[in-house]
Motif scaffolding. Structure first.
Motif, PDB file in Angstrom:
ATOM      1  N   GLN A  40      38.588  72.505  46.516  1.00 48.06           N
ATOM      2  CA  GLN A  40      37.330  73.229  46.678  1.00 48.06           C
ATOM      3  C   GLN A  40      36.159  72.269  46.880  1.00 48.06           C
ATOM      4  O   GLN A  40      35.245  72.544  47.655  1.00 48.06           O
ATOM      5  CB  GLN A  40      37.083  74.128  45.468  1.00 48.06           C
ATOM      6  N   ILE A  41      36.201  71.121  46.187  1.00 47.72           N
ATOM      7  CA  ILE A  41      35.135  70.128  46.354  1.00 47.72           C
ATOM      8  C   ILE A  41      35.224  69.498  47.739  1.00 47.72           C
ATOM      9  O   ILE A  41      34.206  69.305  48.415  1.00 47.72           O
ATOM     10  CB  ILE A  41      35.218  69.041  45.265  1.00 47.72           C
ATOM     11  N   GLU A  93      41.297  76.102  14.397  1.00 46.89           N
ATOM     12  CA  GLU A  93      42.170  75.281  15.234  1.00 46.89           C
ATOM     13  C   GLU A  93      41.360  74.776  16.420  1.00 46.89           C
ATOM     14  O   GLU A  93      40.724  75.546  17.130  1.00 46.89           O
ATOM     15  CB  GLU A  93      43.362  76.113  15.723  1.00 46.89           C
ATOM     16  N   LYS A  94      41.362  73.478  16.625  1.00 47.71           N
ATOM     17  CA  LYS A  94      40.494  72.878  17.634  1.00 47.71           C
ATOM     18  C   LYS A  94      41.069  73.049  19.041  1.00 47.71           C
ATOM     19  O   LYS A  94      42.170  72.631  19.329  1.00 47.71           O
ATOM     20  CB  LYS A  94      40.294  71.392  17.342  1.00 47.71           C
ATOM     21  N   ALA A  95      40.306  73.694  19.915  1.00 52.52           N
ATOM     22  CA  ALA A  95      40.686  73.823  21.318  1.00 52.52           C
ATOM     23  C   ALA A  95      40.249  72.563  22.055  1.00 52.52           C
ATOM     24  O   ALA A  95      39.345  71.845  21.611  1.00 52.52           O
ATOM     25  CB  ALA A  95      40.017  75.052  21.924  1.00 52.52           C
ATOM     26  N   PRO A  96      40.871  72.269  23.203  1.00 46.90           N
ATOM     27  CA  PRO A  96      40.451  71.088  23.966  1.00 46.90           C
ATOM     28  C   PRO A  96      38.976  71.188  24.351  1.00 46.90           C
ATOM     29  O   PRO A  96      38.500  72.249  24.757  1.00 46.90           O
ATOM     30  CB  PRO A  96      41.349  71.146  25.216  1.00 46.90           C
ATOM     31  N   ALA A  97      38.251  70.102  24.181  1.00 43.43           N
ATOM     32  CA  ALA A  97      36.841  70.080  24.550  1.00 43.43           C
ATOM     33  C   ALA A  97      36.716  70.113  26.069  1.00 43.43           C
ATOM     34  O   ALA A  97      37.576  69.603  26.787  1.00 43.43           O
ATOM     35  CB  ALA A  97      36.170  68.833  23.992  1.00 43.43           C
ATOM     36  N   THR A  98      35.643  70.722  26.549  1.00 45.58           N
ATOM     37  CA  THR A  98      35.404  70.779  27.989  1.00 45.58           C
ATOM     38  C   THR A  98      33.995  70.319  28.311  1.00 45.58           C
ATOM     39  O   THR A  98      33.083  70.409  27.492  1.00 45.58           O
ATOM     40  CB  THR A  98      35.600  72.208  28.546  1.00 45.58           C
ATOM     41  N   VAL A  99      33.837  69.828  29.533  1.00 39.85           N
ATOM     42  CA  VAL A  99      32.537  69.375  30.032  1.00 39.85           C
ATOM     43  C   VAL A  99      32.312  70.003  31.400  1.00 39.85           C
ATOM     44  O   VAL A  99      33.270  70.363  32.086  1.00 39.85           O
ATOM     45  CB  VAL A  99      32.465  67.831  30.142  1.00 39.85           C
ATOM     46  N   PRO A 100      31.055  70.143  31.820  1.00 41.48           N
ATOM     47  CA  PRO A 100      30.804  70.677  33.152  1.00 41.48           C
ATOM     48  C   PRO A 100      30.986  69.611  34.227  1.00 41.48           C
ATOM     49  O   PRO A 100      30.740  68.434  33.992  1.00 41.48           O
ATOM     50  CB  PRO A 100      29.345  71.127  33.075  1.00 41.48           C
ATOM     51  N   LEU A 101      31.412  70.044  35.388  1.00 38.12           N
ATOM     52  CA  LEU A 101      31.400  69.220  36.595  1.00 38.12           C
ATOM     53  C   LEU A 101      30.627  70.007  37.634  1.00 38.12           C
ATOM     54  O   LEU A 101      31.025  71.123  38.000  1.00 38.12           O
ATOM     55  CB  LEU A 101      32.819  68.929  37.093  1.00 38.12           C
ATOM     56  N   ILE A 102      29.506  69.457  38.059  1.00 35.83           N
ATOM     57  CA  ILE A 102      28.611  70.128  38.988  1.00 35.83           C
ATOM     58  C   ILE A 102      28.603  69.361  40.300  1.00 35.83           C
ATOM     59  O   ILE A 102      28.500  68.126  40.298  1.00 35.83           O
ATOM     60  CB  ILE A 102      27.193  70.199  38.388  1.00 35.83           C
ATOM     61  N   VAL A 103      28.719  70.077  41.404  1.00 31.92           N
ATOM     62  CA  VAL A 103      28.768  69.468  42.725  1.00 31.92           C
ATOM     63  C   VAL A 103      27.721  70.124  43.610  1.00 31.92           C
ATOM     64  O   VAL A 103      27.638  71.351  43.663  1.00 31.92           O
ATOM     65  CB  VAL A 103      30.157  69.623  43.365  1.00 31.92           C
ATOM     66  N   GLY A 104      26.929  69.316  44.281  1.00 34.31           N
ATOM     67  CA  GLY A 104      25.926  69.896  45.152  1.00 34.31           C
ATOM     68  C   GLY A 104      25.503  68.934  46.258  1.00 34.31           C
ATOM     69  O   GLY A 104      25.699  67.718  46.157  1.00 34.31           O
ATOM     70  N   CYS A 105      24.927  69.488  47.294  1.00 34.78           N
ATOM     71  CA  CYS A 105      24.278  68.725  48.356  1.00 34.78           C
ATOM     72  C   CYS A 105      22.791  69.067  48.290  1.00 34.78           C
ATOM     73  O   CYS A 105      22.355  70.057  48.889  1.00 34.78           O
ATOM     74  CB  CYS A 105      24.845  69.073  49.726  1.00 34.78           C
ATOM     75  N   PRO A 106      22.026  68.300  47.519  1.00 34.49           N
ATOM     76  CA  PRO A 106      20.622  68.664  47.253  1.00 34.49           C
ATOM     77  C   PRO A 106      19.794  68.761  48.531  1.00 34.49           C
ATOM     78  O   PRO A 106      20.032  68.033  49.479  1.00 34.49           O
ATOM     79  CB  PRO A 106      20.133  67.517  46.372  1.00 34.49           C
TER      80      PRO A 106
END
Length: 258
Positions: free
Chosen positions: A30-31, A245-258
């Motif tokens: 998609q990227i 119970e600890k779930a896997p941590a997640t982070v955002p990945l943001i993609v753009g053409c400013p």
């Protein structure tokens, strides 16, 4: 929303630039389609890693991170990525190699520069495509002589000044017309979290720094990738996680053409 892994960032960059990377993680189609859909196709990519920028922080501080959220709304992409480590050094190693920490071997600051695994920055340089890094001095030293442009910023108590210098170097190197990939690391949120300081202030400053970098990327008609490296370390989160119970941590990945 599609859930990815931070391990997929380097393979995506390798696929875009047409170089080989030793990783089992798959590129994010998609990227790639997003990048190829822009005319002209971006000739430069900037990857900004924001320390301790996890997905919950991204949503909790939406008002302070107004511009970053606006980037997603304005024809950008947003993914939720599973992390590979709770610590900065191994996480960034994985982002830049597409390998788990135990595979790339960069587990602590003492390991920086000792791994035989090449990052996507070094692989591109070997193929004649210029890359840059604007990071803390200890992480920058092993890259001297191995990539085209290295900007080392000494650690300091004034973390806002540190991030301003990272921003300034990132914007400056974008003026180099031969540049193909730049990597930068902003740290204000992480420092404020560890010290128990006002996170809204760190979020606002980070948002402004990203906006300035994005404007420079836009002038080059480039592609901007923004992601976190690991979960934010907050005492109240640790207490809550200890009883669940600890779930896997997640982070955002943001993609753009400013």
């Amino acid at each position: 929303m599609q859930t990815l892994s931070l391990l997929q960032i380097a393979p995506t960059l390798a696929e875009f630039f047409g170089v080989r990377l030793n990783s089992r993680a798959s590129p994010v189609e998609q990227i790639l389609q997003f990048a190829y859909s822009h005319k002209p196709v971006p000739s430069v990519i900037v990857l900004v890693v924001i320390d301790s920028f996890d997905y919950q922080f991204y949503t909790d501080f939406a008002d302070e991170l107004r511009w970053i959220h606006e980037l997603v709304k304005l024809d950008g992409l947003l993914f939720e990525c599973e992390t590979v480590s709770r610590h900065t050094t191994p996480a960034i190693g994985s982002i830049l190699t597409g390998l788990k920490p135990e595979a790339h071997g960069i587990l602590t600051n003492d390991d920086v520069g000792k791994s035989k695994i090449k990052s996507i920055l070094e692989i591109l340089e070997d193929e004649g495509q210029k890359t840059a890094a604007a990071i803390e001095t200890k992480g920058a030293e092993p890259l001297w002589g191995r990539i085209g442009y290295v900007f080392a910023v000494d650690d300091r108590e004034d973390i806002f000044e540190y991030d301003r210098l990272i921003k300034r170097h990132t914007i400056s190197v974008l003026k180099k017309q031969d540049l193909r990939l730049a990597f930068s690391h902003l740290r204000a949120i992480d420092r404020f979290a560890h010290r128990g300081w006002d996170l809204s202030a760190a979020a606002k400053v980070t948002d402004e720094n990203i906006r300035a970098i994005a404007n420079a990327v836009g002038e080059r008609k480039g592609l901007l990738l923004i992601c976190g490296d690991h979960e934010v370390h907050l005492k109240e989160r640790k207490v809550k996680q200890a009883s669940h119970e600890k779930a896997p941590a997640t982070v955002p990945l943001i993609v753009g053409c400013p």
